[in-house]
Scaffold this motif. Sequence first.
Motif, PDB file in Angstrom:
ATOM      1  N   HIS A 353     -59.368  90.026  36.023  1.00 48.13           N
ATOM      2  CA  HIS A 353     -59.954  88.740  36.409  1.00 48.13           C
ATOM      3  C   HIS A 353     -58.988  87.986  37.324  1.00 48.13           C
ATOM      4  O   HIS A 353     -57.778  87.993  37.108  1.00 48.13           O
ATOM      5  CB  HIS A 353     -60.233  87.861  35.184  1.00 48.13           C
ATOM      6  CG  HIS A 353     -61.291  88.384  34.286  1.00 48.13           C
ATOM      7  ND1 HIS A 353     -62.631  88.120  34.484  1.00 48.13           N
ATOM      8  CD2 HIS A 353     -61.205  89.163  33.182  1.00 48.13           C
ATOM      9  CE1 HIS A 353     -63.334  88.712  33.521  1.00 48.13           C
ATOM     10  NE2 HIS A 353     -62.498  89.347  32.730  1.00 48.13           N
ATOM     11  N   CYS A 417     -62.807  90.873  38.968  1.00 47.95           N
ATOM     12  CA  CYS A 417     -63.851  89.855  38.829  1.00 47.95           C
ATOM     13  C   CYS A 417     -63.290  88.524  39.328  1.00 47.95           C
ATOM     14  O   CYS A 417     -62.352  87.983  38.741  1.00 47.95           O
ATOM     15  CB  CYS A 417     -64.276  89.747  37.366  1.00 47.95           C
ATOM     16  SG  CYS A 417     -65.464  88.442  37.031  1.00 47.95           S
ATOM     17  N   THR A 419     -63.578  84.592  40.029  1.00 51.37           N
ATOM     18  CA  THR A 419     -64.260  83.366  39.620  1.00 51.37           C
ATOM     19  C   THR A 419     -63.555  82.184  40.260  1.00 51.37           C
ATOM     20  O   THR A 419     -62.322  82.076  40.197  1.00 51.37           O
ATOM     21  CB  THR A 419     -64.250  83.205  38.093  1.00 51.37           C
ATOM     22  OG1 THR A 419     -64.892  84.335  37.492  1.00 51.37           O
ATOM     23  CG2 THR A 419     -64.980  81.939  37.680  1.00 51.37           C
ATOM     24  N   THR A 430     -72.546  75.766  37.591  1.00 50.61           N
ATOM     25  CA  THR A 430     -72.104  77.130  37.858  1.00 50.61           C
ATOM     26  C   THR A 430     -72.967  77.728  38.959  1.00 50.61           C
ATOM     27  O   THR A 430     -74.193  77.575  38.965  1.00 50.61           O
ATOM     28  CB  THR A 430     -72.153  78.010  36.595  1.00 50.61           C
ATOM     29  OG1 THR A 430     -71.739  79.345  36.923  1.00 50.61           O
ATOM     30  CG2 THR A 430     -73.534  78.054  35.982  1.00 50.61           C
ATOM     31  N   ARG A 441     -68.493  84.283  41.333  1.00 49.36           N
ATOM     32  CA  ARG A 441     -68.956  83.231  40.421  1.00 49.36           C
ATOM     33  C   ARG A 441     -68.193  81.944  40.700  1.00 49.36           C
ATOM     34  O   ARG A 441     -66.996  81.962  40.973  1.00 49.36           O
ATOM     35  CB  ARG A 441     -68.726  83.676  38.977  1.00 49.36           C
ATOM     36  CG  ARG A 441     -68.968  82.621  37.923  1.00 49.36           C
ATOM     37  CD  ARG A 441     -70.425  82.346  37.691  1.00 49.36           C
ATOM     38  NE  ARG A 441     -71.080  83.453  36.988  1.00 49.36           N
ATOM     39  CZ  ARG A 441     -72.368  83.429  36.619  1.00 49.36           C
ATOM     40  NH1 ARG A 441     -73.112  82.372  36.904  1.00 49.36           N
ATOM     41  NH2 ARG A 441     -72.897  84.461  35.998  1.00 49.36           N
ATOM     42  N   GLN A 442     -68.902  80.827  40.630  1.00 45.61           N
ATOM     43  CA  GLN A 442     -68.317  79.498  40.805  1.00 45.61           C
ATOM     44  C   GLN A 442     -68.519  78.687  39.531  1.00 45.61           C
ATOM     45  O   GLN A 442     -69.641  78.587  39.019  1.00 45.61           O
ATOM     46  CB  GLN A 442     -68.980  78.768  41.969  1.00 45.61           C
ATOM     47  CG  GLN A 442     -68.651  77.275  42.088  1.00 45.61           C
ATOM     48  CD  GLN A 442     -67.318  77.031  42.751  1.00 45.61           C
ATOM     49  OE1 GLN A 442     -67.140  77.285  43.926  1.00 45.61           O
ATOM     50  NE2 GLN A 442     -66.362  76.523  41.979  1.00 45.61           N
ATOM     51  N   LEU A 523     -67.808  85.758  31.823  1.00 52.15           N
ATOM     52  CA  LEU A 523     -67.289  86.328  33.064  1.00 52.15           C
ATOM     53  C   LEU A 523     -66.863  87.750  32.763  1.00 52.15           C
ATOM     54  O   LEU A 523     -65.860  87.978  32.077  1.00 52.15           O
ATOM     55  CB  LEU A 523     -66.108  85.497  33.580  1.00 52.15           C
ATOM     56  CG  LEU A 523     -66.324  83.976  33.633  1.00 52.15           C
ATOM     57  CD1 LEU A 523     -65.025  83.266  33.968  1.00 52.15           C
ATOM     58  CD2 LEU A 523     -67.413  83.632  34.645  1.00 52.15           C
TER      59      LEU A 523
END
Length: 524
Positions: A353, A417, A419, A430, A441-442, A523
Amino acid sequence: MRPANSPSKQRSRPRPAPPVILMGPLLRARGAQGATGSAQRWRVSACFLLAGEAEPPDLRVEGVTLPVPPRFLHEWRDLPPVGPVGVPCPSGILRLWRYDFAVPRGLQDGRAIYRFQDDERQWTLSVPGTAIPPRIAFVSCGGCEDEDTIEAAGLKRNALWARLLSRHRAQPLHLLLMGGDQVYADGLWERVPALGQLSATRTLMKRTGMAAGPGLESQLDAWYIATYLHAWTQAEPAAIQAGVASLCMWDDHDIIDGWGSHPAELLDSPSYQAIYAAARRAFRLFQVGMGDDDPSDTVLASAPPGFSQGLLLNGVGILAPDLRSERTETQVLSPATLAELPLWLDQFAACRHLLLMSSVPLIFPGFGLAERVLNLLPGRQRMEDDLRDQWRSPAHQEEWRTVLRILADFARRSGTCVTILSGEVHLGATGLISGPGTRLRQLVSSGIVHPPPAGLAIQLLERLAARRESLWDRLTLTMEPMAASGRRLLAQRNYLTINGQDEGDLRAEWHSETQDGTWAVTLG
């Protein structure tokens, strides 16, 4: 009889007076040190703003064998009593000191008590275990342009700081991410005497040819010190910063509203440059814990003026690009920094992540039409700089696409990933950019102190957020519904926690005035 000068008759030397702490300790995370496993250490800097010029005693840290000596960072002398209402800057000599230490880590979470030598006051640092999934909090917007509006809205200023502190005491946090607008410095126009003539001139562009009054630099230093004292010496935020190491990135209100999005001739004027210099100095010292000539270990930029930072925590990478130091009406990051971004990202390629802090949301509805309408009107409109701050402003559209392409390419190549964590808009939300081989992703969380917008503004934003947008390369942008009603925006003050799961995923939860963890996303 014993001689008169025998040890039993000698008077013990008096202990020096304990340091007068004006602000601190402010813990700043410097990341893990050493190979993976139990030999690792958690590296931290503790900063104290003290009264007087005497060198403070060493710090004693549990688990650290030797005393930790102080390092002098900066001094201010005889600043004027300028500051927010009821919080003037202290008089006399003020010095900022930093203590750098590395606490041993075990497999399980630990803690380390630290204190000044021969001083009863003590604090407890949360030390993340090497085998424990990370527990991270993200906060932003830790103030307000006019704090009277907080009470007028029936809110308590530090209610969510208190919630976060209670949560930390029940299950200690490993890391605090502070994503921008930690302080609100906008009141300088009313409270800094040397700016009186400029502040009386409501038309911004008329200020370019006006000179400030005498004593501007010292008054600005006093203003920013007092502003930080107001925000960070209140009980709840002070306790969090003394117990959890943090990584901070600034945004416009840490300087003044809209910094970087005003015309160049205004920002380059002597008075505005003096404001920026004082704000930058305060941010560097208090938020980064960085002296005049010693870059912090977390700072990635190879050359000034940026403060982009990064670190690792138990396999999770954190990257915080500086989106203010190089901002102009036509750019957010300089071409040189954009060229460095892929190299910074590659440092996190082994992470499952990556949390990328973008003070302004990267994935959010666009307001380009509203900005174009304002541009047609004469004068400098009140909301124009706020709209130009957004990544999706027409002025930044190409750069926005470039940054997203860089992130998407990194995610595809590394399998990491990605974010994005943001604040600034005083809402929770999101967002998602998805398409063939791409998923970004936000998460938006703000503010922990600043009240949310209300009424028609929320209705308009909800309608914009409900649209599904087609981008390029078959990518789509959506703001995800976060409630059974289909609502996409959390119009309450909020903060975010991100907790690692045993299977390697991260679970993000929003905590707001009336909802605790009911908004959540995994996530993976």
